[in-house]
Design a protein around this motif. Structure first.
Motif, PDB file in Angstrom:
ATOM      1  N   THR A 179       3.989   7.686  -9.160  1.00 19.56           N
ATOM      2  CA  THR A 179       4.141   8.635 -10.262  1.00 19.56           C
ATOM      3  C   THR A 179       4.561   9.978  -9.698  1.00 19.56           C
ATOM      4  OG1 THR A 179       2.431   7.516 -11.550  1.00 19.56           O
ATOM      5  CG2 THR A 179       3.039   9.749 -12.219  1.00 19.56           C
ATOM      6  N   VAL A 180       5.673  10.488 -10.204  1.00 16.11           N
ATOM      7  CA  VAL A 180       6.195  11.776  -9.755  1.00 16.11           C
ATOM      8  C   VAL A 180       6.101  12.746 -10.921  1.00 16.11           C
ATOM      9  CG1 VAL A 180       8.117  13.003  -8.706  1.00 16.11           C
ATOM     10  CG2 VAL A 180       7.777  10.566  -8.219  1.00 16.11           C
ATOM     11  N   LEU A 196      11.309  13.145  -3.996  1.00 14.98           N
ATOM     12  CA  LEU A 196      11.035  12.324  -5.167  1.00 14.98           C
ATOM     13  C   LEU A 196      11.287  13.084  -6.461  1.00 14.98           C
ATOM     14  CD1 LEU A 196       7.937  10.474  -3.783  1.00 14.98           C
ATOM     15  CD2 LEU A 196       9.939   9.344  -4.767  1.00 14.98           C
ATOM     16  N   LYS A 197      11.753  12.338  -7.452  1.00 11.93           N
ATOM     17  CA  LYS A 197      12.077  12.886  -8.760  1.00 11.93           C
ATOM     18  C   LYS A 197      11.237  12.167  -9.821  1.00 11.93           C
ATOM     19  CE  LYS A 197      16.925  13.370  -7.301  1.00 11.93           C
ATOM     20  NZ  LYS A 197      18.330  12.997  -7.634  1.00 11.93           N
ATOM     21  N   PRO A 198      11.046  12.798 -10.963  1.00  8.43           N
ATOM     22  CA  PRO A 198      10.288  12.125 -12.038  1.00  8.43           C
ATOM     23  C   PRO A 198      10.877  10.766 -12.406  1.00  8.43           C
ATOM     24  CG  PRO A 198      10.491  14.456 -12.517  1.00  8.43           C
ATOM     25  CD  PRO A 198      11.332  14.205 -11.301  1.00  8.43           C
ATOM     26  N   GLU A 199      12.187  10.630 -12.302  1.00  2.00           N
ATOM     27  CA  GLU A 199      12.808   9.345 -12.657  1.00  2.00           C
ATOM     28  C   GLU A 199      12.527   8.256 -11.630  1.00  2.00           C
ATOM     29  OE1 GLU A 199      14.277  12.368 -12.530  1.00  2.00           O
ATOM     30  OE2 GLU A 199      16.336  12.223 -11.743  1.00  2.00           O
ATOM     31  N   ASP A 200      11.899   8.582 -10.532  1.00  2.00           N
ATOM     32  CA  ASP A 200      11.459   7.567  -9.570  1.00  2.00           C
ATOM     33  C   ASP A 200      10.118   6.944  -9.974  1.00  2.00           C
ATOM     34  OD1 ASP A 200      12.667   9.730  -6.996  1.00  2.00           O
ATOM     35  OD2 ASP A 200      13.645   7.901  -7.728  1.00  2.00           O
ATOM     36  N   SER A 230       0.842  -1.183   0.000  1.00  2.00           N
ATOM     37  CA  SER A 230       0.000   0.000   0.000  1.00  2.00           C
ATOM     38  C   SER A 230       0.884   1.242   0.000  1.00  2.00           C
ATOM     39  CB  SER A 230      -0.921   0.022   1.230  1.00  2.00           C
ATOM     40  OG  SER A 230      -0.163   0.047   2.418  1.00  2.00           O
ATOM     41  N   GLY A 231       0.295   2.381  -0.377  1.00  2.00           N
ATOM     42  CA  GLY A 231       0.983   3.638  -0.212  1.00  2.00           C
ATOM     43  C   GLY A 231       1.446   4.339  -1.477  1.00  2.00           C
ATOM     44  N   GLY A 232       1.245   3.749  -2.642  1.00  2.00           N
ATOM     45  CA  GLY A 232       1.668   4.438  -3.861  1.00  2.00           C
ATOM     46  C   GLY A 232       0.746   5.596  -4.175  1.00  2.00           C
ATOM     47  N   GLY A 233       1.051   6.298  -5.278  1.00  2.00           N
ATOM     48  CA  GLY A 233       0.203   7.399  -5.687  1.00  2.00           C
ATOM     49  C   GLY A 233       0.924   8.392  -6.556  1.00  2.00           C
ATOM     50  N   LEU A 234       0.289   9.550  -6.692  1.00  2.00           N
ATOM     51  CA  LEU A 234       0.814  10.643  -7.517  1.00  2.00           C
ATOM     52  C   LEU A 234       1.320  11.752  -6.612  1.00  2.00           C
ATOM     53  CD1 LEU A 234       1.151  12.143 -10.245  1.00  2.00           C
ATOM     54  CD2 LEU A 234      -1.223  12.896  -9.982  1.00  2.00           C
ATOM     55  N   VAL A 235       2.522  12.232  -6.880  1.00  2.00           N
ATOM     56  CA  VAL A 235       3.112  13.285  -6.066  1.00  2.00           C
ATOM     57  C   VAL A 235       3.940  14.189  -6.964  1.00  2.00           C
ATOM     58  CG1 VAL A 235       5.177  11.949  -5.497  1.00  2.00           C
ATOM     59  CG2 VAL A 235       4.375  13.715  -3.908  1.00  2.00           C
ATOM     60  N   GLN A 236       4.107  15.427  -6.565  1.00  2.00           N
ATOM     61  CA  GLN A 236       4.925  16.355  -7.325  1.00  2.00           C
ATOM     62  C   GLN A 236       6.406  16.164  -7.007  1.00  2.00           C
ATOM     63  OE1 GLN A 236       3.357  20.263  -6.414  1.00  2.00           O
ATOM     64  NE2 GLN A 236       1.944  20.179  -8.148  1.00  2.00           N
ATOM     65  N   THR A 237       7.245  16.631  -7.898  1.00  2.00           N
ATOM     66  CA  THR A 237       8.689  16.587  -7.666  1.00  2.00           C
ATOM     67  C   THR A 237       9.019  17.225  -6.318  1.00  2.00           C
ATOM     68  OG1 THR A 237       9.210  16.635 -10.019  1.00  2.00           O
ATOM     69  CG2 THR A 237      10.922  17.355  -8.512  1.00  2.00           C
ATOM     70  N   GLY A 238       9.843  16.533  -5.564  1.00  2.00           N
ATOM     71  CA  GLY A 238      10.220  17.008  -4.236  1.00  2.00           C
ATOM     72  C   GLY A 238       9.339  16.495  -3.124  1.00  2.00           C
ATOM     73  N   GLY A 239       8.259  15.854  -3.484  1.00  2.00           N
ATOM     74  CA  GLY A 239       7.323  15.347  -2.489  1.00  2.00           C
ATOM     75  C   GLY A 239       7.766  14.030  -1.883  1.00  2.00           C
ATOM     76  N   SER A 240       6.897  13.481  -1.023  1.00  2.00           N
ATOM     77  CA  SER A 240       7.212  12.247  -0.302  1.00  2.00           C
ATOM     78  C   SER A 240       6.056  11.264  -0.390  1.00  2.00           C
ATOM     79  CB  SER A 240       7.479  12.555   1.178  1.00  2.00           C
ATOM     80  OG  SER A 240       8.609  13.397   1.329  1.00  2.00           O
ATOM     81  N   LEU A 241       6.414  10.016  -0.322  1.00  2.00           N
ATOM     82  CA  LEU A 241       5.448   8.928  -0.224  1.00  2.00           C
ATOM     83  C   LEU A 241       6.029   7.861   0.688  1.00  2.00           C
ATOM     84  CD1 LEU A 241       4.243   8.363  -3.915  1.00  2.00           C
ATOM     85  CD2 LEU A 241       2.857   9.240  -2.029  1.00  2.00           C
ATOM     86  N   ARG A 242       5.148   7.081   1.307  1.00  2.00           N
ATOM     87  CA  ARG A 242       5.584   5.976   2.148  1.00  2.00           C
ATOM     88  C   ARG A 242       4.876   4.714   1.695  1.00  2.00           C
ATOM     89  NH1 ARG A 242       4.177   4.365   8.300  1.00  2.00           N
ATOM     90  NH2 ARG A 242       6.225   3.605   9.006  1.00  2.00           N
ATOM     91  N   LEU A 243       5.662   3.719   1.301  1.00  2.00           N
ATOM     92  CA  LEU A 243       5.121   2.421   0.919  1.00  2.00           C
ATOM     93  C   LEU A 243       5.176   1.473   2.109  1.00  2.00           C
ATOM     94  CD1 LEU A 243       6.797   1.897  -2.585  1.00  2.00           C
ATOM     95  CD2 LEU A 243       4.715   3.171  -1.997  1.00  2.00           C
ATOM     96  N   SER A 244       4.185   0.616   2.182  1.00  2.00           N
ATOM     97  CA  SER A 244       4.159  -0.437   3.199  1.00  2.00           C
ATOM     98  C   SER A 244       4.004  -1.784   2.518  1.00  2.00           C
ATOM     99  CB  SER A 244       2.991  -0.230   4.176  1.00  2.00           C
ATOM    100  OG  SER A 244       3.106   0.980   4.862  1.00  2.00           O
TER     101      SER A 244
END
Length: 121
Positions: free
Chosen positions: A118-119, A85-89, A7-21
């Motif tokens: 998605t970044v 986060l970067k687009p290449e992630d 769980s934990g994926g999604g869409l975020v802007q460059t420089g943002g954060s996400l946490r996967l579990s």
């Protein structure tokens, strides 16, 4: 049977954060290691981060200093904190666990269903 649920994926802007579990359940005697691979369109799957049962961690060079893997052994759960986060992630992230199932003499790799990260630039 061993099951991994991500769980934990999604869409975020460059420089943002996400946490996967990634939570493992089922007929588990022990877990040797957990981690994540990722696969971007048109690219090979690459190992992003790994954590052993003893707490040792490894990262691919491109995420060092930005991603942190951790685990809660009592819950058979691993976490991937992704910062800066970067687009290449952008990729589908797949968790895995190296598990010794109950009533088994050998360990096996089990996989989660994958989660899209998605970044946007």
């Amino acid at each position: 049977q061993v099951r991994l649920v991500e769980s934990g994926g999604g869409l975020v802007q460059t420089g943002g954060s996400l946490r996967l579990s990634c939570a493992a359940s089922g007929s588990i005697f022990s877990i040797n290691a957990m981690g994540w691979y990722r696969q971007a369109p048109g690219k090979e799957r690459e190992l992003v981060a790994t954590i052993t049962s003893g707490g040792s961690t490894t990262y691919v060079d491109s995420v060092k200093g930005r991603f942190t893997i951790s685990s809660d052994n009592a819950k058979n759960t691993a976490y991937l904190q992704m910062n800066s986060l970067k687009p290449e992630d952008t990729a589908v992230y797949y968790c895995y666990a190296r598990v010794l199932p109950t009533q088994s003499i050998s360990s096996h790799n089990y996989w989660g269903q994958g989660t899209q990260v998605t970044v946007s630039s």
